[in-house]
Scaffold this motif. Structure first.
Motif, PDB file in Angstrom:
ATOM      1  N   LEU A   5      67.811 -24.080  36.514  1.00  0.00           N
ATOM      2  CA  LEU A   5      69.120 -24.395  37.095  1.00  0.00           C
ATOM      3  C   LEU A   5      70.116 -23.264  36.888  1.00  0.00           C
ATOM      4  N   MET A   6      70.084 -22.633  35.714  1.00  0.00           N
ATOM      5  CA  MET A   6      70.989 -21.518  35.453  1.00  0.00           C
ATOM      6  C   MET A   6      70.690 -20.342  36.381  1.00  0.00           C
ATOM      7  N   THR A  45      69.214 -20.454  39.281  1.00  0.00           N
ATOM      8  CA  THR A  45      69.571 -20.844  40.637  1.00  0.00           C
ATOM      9  C   THR A  45      71.071 -20.690  40.862  1.00  0.00           C
ATOM     10  N   THR A  46      71.867 -21.078  39.872  1.00  0.00           N
ATOM     11  CA  THR A  46      73.317 -20.946  39.986  1.00  0.00           C
ATOM     12  C   THR A  46      73.727 -19.480  40.063  1.00  0.00           C
ATOM     13  N   VAL A  47      73.167 -18.644  39.201  1.00  0.00           N
ATOM     14  CA  VAL A  47      73.489 -17.215  39.212  1.00  0.00           C
ATOM     15  C   VAL A  47      73.073 -16.583  40.536  1.00  0.00           C
ATOM     16  N   THR A  81      72.717 -18.052  43.431  1.00  0.00           N
ATOM     17  CA  THR A  81      73.578 -18.549  44.508  1.00  0.00           C
ATOM     18  C   THR A  81      74.940 -17.867  44.469  1.00  0.00           C
ATOM     19  N   LEU A  82      75.470 -17.641  43.280  1.00  0.00           N
ATOM     20  CA  LEU A  82      76.750 -16.941  43.171  1.00  0.00           C
ATOM     21  C   LEU A  82      76.641 -15.498  43.643  1.00  0.00           C
ATOM     22  N   ASP A  97      69.727 -10.956  44.026  1.00  0.00           N
ATOM     23  CA  ASP A  97      69.808 -12.413  44.086  1.00  0.00           C
ATOM     24  C   ASP A  97      68.524 -13.040  44.615  1.00  0.00           C
ATOM     25  N   LEU A 146      66.405 -15.824  42.522  1.00  0.00           N
ATOM     26  CA  LEU A 146      66.068 -17.138  43.070  1.00  0.00           C
ATOM     27  C   LEU A 146      64.562 -17.379  43.083  1.00  0.00           C
TER      28      LEU A 146
END
Length: 52
Positions: free
Chosen positions: A13-14, A16-18, A20-21, A32, A36
């Motif tokens: 999850l971390m 994926t968040t990074v 996406t940002l 990125d 991912l």
């Protein structure tokens, strides 16, 4: 029955968040896509280990 602790989910999850940002950044930052993909692999490994 005790539930096993899955450390792969928070890591996935971390990442994926990074990732996406980083997609929303200008100029484009192509790391990125790699982040991912790694998040996807870690999530899949965690899913497989959770089935055992």
């Amino acid at each position: 029955m005790e539930k096993s602790k899955n450390t792969y989910t928070p890591i996935s999850l971390m990442l994926t968040t990074v990732g996406t940002l980083l997609i929303t950044q200008n100029p484009p930052f192509y790391l990125d896509i790699a982040i991912l993909c790694v998040a996807l692999v870690i999530g899949f490994i965690g899913y497989k280990k959770g089935e055992k």
